[in-house]
Design an enzyme around this catalytic site. Structure first.
Site, PDB file in Angstrom:
ATOM      1  N   HIS A  91      95.690  10.733 -42.171  1.00  0.00           N
ATOM      2  CA  HIS A  91      94.789  11.775 -43.939  1.00  0.00           C
ATOM      3  C   HIS A  91      95.663  12.268 -44.011  1.00  0.00           C
ATOM      4  O   HIS A  91      96.118  12.993 -44.174  1.00  0.00           O
ATOM      5  CB  HIS A  91      93.517  12.201 -42.696  1.00  0.00           C
ATOM      6  CG  HIS A  91      93.526  13.044 -41.932  1.00  0.00           C
ATOM      7  ND1 HIS A  91      94.156  14.258 -41.748  1.00  0.00           N
ATOM      8  CD2 HIS A  91      94.036  13.119 -40.499  1.00  0.00           C
ATOM      9  CE1 HIS A  91      94.840  15.104 -40.701  1.00  0.00           C
ATOM     10  NE2 HIS A  91      94.793  13.793 -39.743  1.00  0.00           N
ATOM     11  N   CYS A 110      96.795  12.694 -34.905  1.00  0.00           N
ATOM     12  CA  CYS A 110      97.239  11.929 -36.222  1.00  0.00           C
ATOM     13  C   CYS A 110      98.045  12.246 -37.072  1.00  0.00           C
ATOM     14  O   CYS A 110      98.541  12.922 -36.836  1.00  0.00           O
ATOM     15  CB  CYS A 110      95.685  12.147 -37.183  1.00  0.00           C
ATOM     16  SG  CYS A 110      94.404  11.557 -36.169  1.00  0.00           S
TER      17      CYS A 110
END
Length: 282
Positions: free
Chosen positions: A178, A194
């Protein structure tokens, strides 16, 4: 008579010293050194103005040469179109034909939070909604508790402008690739697990890869492939030289990447994923 002569001599000496001091002056302030950034790199990481929310230009101080999106030589057993994440070198590679890859700098998870192995991009989202995972709520309820019901997408959202949702064996890994609101974190190990990217880079990657893309996250014993810039005119390095070839100045292999992304489009969210995909580790 000797006295006036001595006084005259002292006055002359003082004047000479004063003249020397005046001509020398105070030392000039030293200007802070600024990195020399090629114009095409500045354009690549300029503000994006055609999005629903503002995407600010990347501060030049955060544009380290190694972090600039660039085409590299890359030897991999994975087929073209695969995403390979090397959390130890802080790079994500989009494998291409002919032993090449598009390399993106990333921020990765702190020790104890990393995901490794294979996964699939099951969903893509623009300006995704973020909801902290139950573990994140337990670890830091003061910071994350206010968003227990979810944070809408936007320029303050920690998932940034785009997100790729990784699933394994049909189940959400809660692991995302992301964007970020903290560009200075790129190249560091700071997230809760992440893979974060500069917003300009995740927008670029999002449009190149379709849902169903294979993702390989290398582990501690995984093979770390040697990668090096292909050539100065296509690497997007921070030098001040101009491109000498006919390629556009954005550092991309357009023919190869167009083949990889010809079928890529943002897929509708599968109903089975709606509840799971809102819980996001950062």
């Amino acid at each position: 008579m000797p006295r006036p002569l001595r006084l005259t001599t002292l006055i002359a000496l003082a004047s000479a010293l004063g003249a020397c001091s005046t001509s020398q002056g105070a030392p000039a302030p030293v200007a802070e050194a600024r990195p020399q950034i090629a114009p095409e790199v500045l354009r690549r990481y300029a503000a994006v103005t055609d999005e629903p929310f503002p995407v600010e230009a990347v501060d030049p101080r955060d544009l380290k040469a190694r972090n600039v999106r660039q085409l590299v030589d890359y030897s991999s057993k994975e087929p073209p179109g695969t995403l390979v994440v090397d959390p130890y070198k802080r790079f994500l590679y989009l494998v291409m034909e002919g032993g090449k890859a598009m390399r993106y700098a990333v921020g990765v998870g702190k020790a104890g939070f990393e995901f490794t192995g294979e996964a699939t991009v099951a969903r893509k989202a623009s300006w995704p909604r973020w909801t902290p995972t139950p573990d994140m709520l337990r670890r830091d309820p003061e910071r994350n508790g206010r968003w227990a019901g979810g944070m809408p997408g936007g320029d303050r959202n920690p998932l940034g402008a785009r997100a790729l949702y990784l699933f394994k064996d049909g189940k959400d890994t809660l692991y995302r690739i992301h964007g970020t609101t903290e560009p200075s974190s790129i190249g560091e190990a700071v997230s809760s697990g992440c893979i974060r990217m500069l917003n300009q880079d995740v927008i670029d990657l999002h449009r190149r890869v379709p849902t169903g893309t294979k993702v390989v996250v290398l582990g501690a014993r995984g093979t770390v492939h040697a990668a090096r810039p292909k050539a100065p005119e296509t690497t997007g390095s921070l030098g001040n030289g101009a491109s000498s070839g006919p390629n556009p100045d954005d550092g991309r292999d357009h023919a190869g990447l167009d083949n990889l992304s010809r079928g890529a489009s943002e897929a509708p969210e599968p109903p089975a994923y709606e509840r799971e995909a809102d819980d996001d580790g950062l």
